[in-house]
Write a protein that holds these residues in place. Structure first.
Motif, PDB file in Angstrom:
ATOM      1  N   ALA A  83       0.842  -1.196   0.000  1.00  0.00           N
ATOM      2  CA  ALA A  83       0.000   0.000   0.000  1.00  0.00           C
ATOM      3  C   ALA A  83       0.877   1.246   0.000  1.00  0.00           C
ATOM      4  O   ALA A  83       1.621   1.482   0.949  1.00  0.00           O
ATOM      5  CB  ALA A  83      -0.919  -0.004   1.222  1.00  0.00           C
ATOM      6  N   LYS A  84       0.772   2.035  -1.068  1.00  0.00           N
ATOM      7  CA  LYS A  84       1.625   3.216  -1.220  1.00  0.00           C
ATOM      8  C   LYS A  84       0.806   4.461  -1.510  1.00  0.00           C
ATOM      9  O   LYS A  84      -0.289   4.382  -2.070  1.00  0.00           O
ATOM     10  CB  LYS A  84       2.616   3.010  -2.366  1.00  0.00           C
ATOM     11  CG  LYS A  84       3.618   1.900  -2.129  1.00  0.00           C
ATOM     12  CD  LYS A  84       4.645   1.847  -3.245  1.00  0.00           C
ATOM     13  CE  LYS A  84       5.663   0.781  -3.013  1.00  0.00           C
ATOM     14  NZ  LYS A  84       6.742   1.172  -2.142  1.00  0.00           N
ATOM     15  N   THR A  85       1.384   5.590  -1.164  1.00  0.00           N
ATOM     16  CA  THR A  85       0.808   6.866  -1.570  1.00  0.00           C
ATOM     17  C   THR A  85       1.225   7.118  -3.019  1.00  0.00           C
ATOM     18  O   THR A  85       2.196   6.510  -3.497  1.00  0.00           O
ATOM     19  CB  THR A  85       1.324   8.019  -0.690  1.00  0.00           C
ATOM     20  OG1 THR A  85       2.721   8.173  -0.919  1.00  0.00           O
ATOM     21  CG2 THR A  85       1.049   7.779   0.786  1.00  0.00           C
ATOM     22  N   PRO A  86       0.543   8.002  -3.715  1.00  0.00           N
ATOM     23  CA  PRO A  86       0.966   8.305  -5.088  1.00  0.00           C
ATOM     24  C   PRO A  86       2.421   8.777  -5.181  1.00  0.00           C
ATOM     25  O   PRO A  86       3.134   8.381  -6.103  1.00  0.00           O
ATOM     26  CB  PRO A  86      -0.018   9.389  -5.528  1.00  0.00           C
ATOM     27  CG  PRO A  86      -1.261   9.067  -4.759  1.00  0.00           C
ATOM     28  CD  PRO A  86      -0.750   8.623  -3.398  1.00  0.00           C
ATOM     29  N   SER A  87       2.872   9.589  -4.233  1.00  0.00           N
ATOM     30  CA  SER A  87       4.261  10.059  -4.306  1.00  0.00           C
ATOM     31  C   SER A  87       5.237   8.918  -4.041  1.00  0.00           C
ATOM     32  O   SER A  87       6.300   8.855  -4.671  1.00  0.00           O
ATOM     33  CB  SER A  87       4.504  11.223  -3.341  1.00  0.00           C
ATOM     34  OG  SER A  87       4.311  10.827  -2.006  1.00  0.00           O
ATOM     35  N   GLN A  88       4.913   8.001  -3.143  1.00  0.00           N
ATOM     36  CA  GLN A  88       5.781   6.845  -2.914  1.00  0.00           C
ATOM     37  C   GLN A  88       5.847   5.966  -4.164  1.00  0.00           C
ATOM     38  O   GLN A  88       6.906   5.474  -4.523  1.00  0.00           O
ATOM     39  CB  GLN A  88       5.262   6.009  -1.740  1.00  0.00           C
ATOM     40  CG  GLN A  88       5.481   6.650  -0.400  1.00  0.00           C
ATOM     41  CD  GLN A  88       4.799   5.874   0.702  1.00  0.00           C
ATOM     42  OE1 GLN A  88       3.730   5.289   0.519  1.00  0.00           O
ATOM     43  NE2 GLN A  88       5.411   5.876   1.874  1.00  0.00           N
ATOM     44  N   TRP A  89       4.721   5.793  -4.819  1.00  0.00           N
ATOM     45  CA  TRP A  89       4.678   4.985  -6.044  1.00  0.00           C
ATOM     46  C   TRP A  89       5.485   5.664  -7.142  1.00  0.00           C
ATOM     47  O   TRP A  89       6.248   5.021  -7.849  1.00  0.00           O
ATOM     48  CB  TRP A  89       3.234   4.775  -6.464  1.00  0.00           C
ATOM     49  CG  TRP A  89       3.053   3.908  -7.666  1.00  0.00           C
ATOM     50  CD1 TRP A  89       2.586   4.295  -8.889  1.00  0.00           C
ATOM     51  CD2 TRP A  89       3.295   2.504  -7.775  1.00  0.00           C
ATOM     52  NE1 TRP A  89       2.536   3.224  -9.739  1.00  0.00           N
ATOM     53  CE2 TRP A  89       2.961   2.100  -9.082  1.00  0.00           C
ATOM     54  CE3 TRP A  89       3.766   1.538  -6.891  1.00  0.00           C
ATOM     55  CZ2 TRP A  89       3.083   0.789  -9.522  1.00  0.00           C
ATOM     56  CZ3 TRP A  89       3.895   0.229  -7.327  1.00  0.00           C
ATOM     57  CH2 TRP A  89       3.557  -0.131  -8.634  1.00  0.00           C
ATOM     58  N   GLN A  90       5.332   6.980  -7.260  1.00  0.00           N
ATOM     59  CA  GLN A  90       6.052   7.750  -8.274  1.00  0.00           C
ATOM     60  C   GLN A  90       7.558   7.633  -8.062  1.00  0.00           C
ATOM     61  O   GLN A  90       8.313   7.523  -9.023  1.00  0.00           O
ATOM     62  CB  GLN A  90       5.615   9.219  -8.207  1.00  0.00           C
ATOM     63  CG  GLN A  90       6.191  10.103  -9.278  1.00  0.00           C
ATOM     64  CD  GLN A  90       5.615   9.808 -10.655  1.00  0.00           C
ATOM     65  OE1 GLN A  90       4.494   9.341 -10.784  1.00  0.00           O
ATOM     66  NE2 GLN A  90       6.393  10.061 -11.680  1.00  0.00           N
ATOM     67  N   ASP A  91       7.977   7.658  -6.796  1.00  0.00           N
ATOM     68  CA  ASP A  91       9.407   7.609  -6.475  1.00  0.00           C
ATOM     69  C   ASP A  91       9.985   6.197  -6.497  1.00  0.00           C
ATOM     70  O   ASP A  91      11.197   6.020  -6.399  1.00  0.00           O
ATOM     71  CB  ASP A  91       9.664   8.222  -5.098  1.00  0.00           C
ATOM     72  CG  ASP A  91       9.393   9.718  -5.077  1.00  0.00           C
ATOM     73  OD1 ASP A  91       9.322  10.337  -6.165  1.00  0.00           O
ATOM     74  OD2 ASP A  91       9.232  10.273  -3.968  1.00  0.00           O
ATOM     75  N   SER A  92       9.131   5.196  -6.626  1.00  0.00           N
ATOM     76  CA  SER A  92       9.603   3.809  -6.630  1.00  0.00           C
ATOM     77  C   SER A  92       9.897   3.363  -8.061  1.00  0.00           C
ATOM     78  O   SER A  92       9.648   4.093  -9.018  1.00  0.00           O
ATOM     79  CB  SER A  92       8.546   2.897  -6.008  1.00  0.00           C
ATOM     80  OG  SER A  92       7.467   2.701  -6.915  1.00  0.00           O
TER      81      SER A  92
END
Length: 108
Positions: A83-92
């Motif tokens: 489960a990620k936030t959009p910014s965490q997903w973007q940075d991954s």
């Protein structure tokens, strides 16, 4: 959606309705376990949602578990949650790590 995956389809609809995810993957990993062919018992969920902002990982997992409570009480034996936030997903790297081989049964 496929008609032969009712559990996966129900999970997808519930997560979409509750979390309005910008990214959602539901991966049936049942084939990796000692279960009948076509089983829907082991899943990995990758969900990216604004609703995870400012929530620690444990609260995110609890939220997903609450949304999928019926499935978890009625046949889903294992659920891996990413489960990620959009910014965490973007940075991954936006990839999903494969799950380890099952150690509790006879395998494939």
């Amino acid at each position: 959606m496929s008609g032969n995956t009712p559990v996966e389809n129900a999970m997808r609809e519930k997560l979409k309705a509750s979390l309005n995810p910008s990214h959602l993957e539901i991966i049936n990993e049942s084939y990796m376990h000692n279960v009948p062919k076509g089983a829907e018992t082991h899943f990995k969920v990758v969900v990216v949602s604004d609703q995870f902002d400012n929530k620690p990982l444990l609260q995110r997992h609890r939220l997903v578990n609450k949304i999928l409570d019926h499935e978890l009480k009625n046949g889903v034996h294992a659920l891996s949650i990413n489960a990620k936030t959009p910014s965490q997903w973007q940075d991954s790297d936006r990839s999903v790590s494969p799950s380890p081989e099952c150690r509790g049964g006879f395998g494939k």
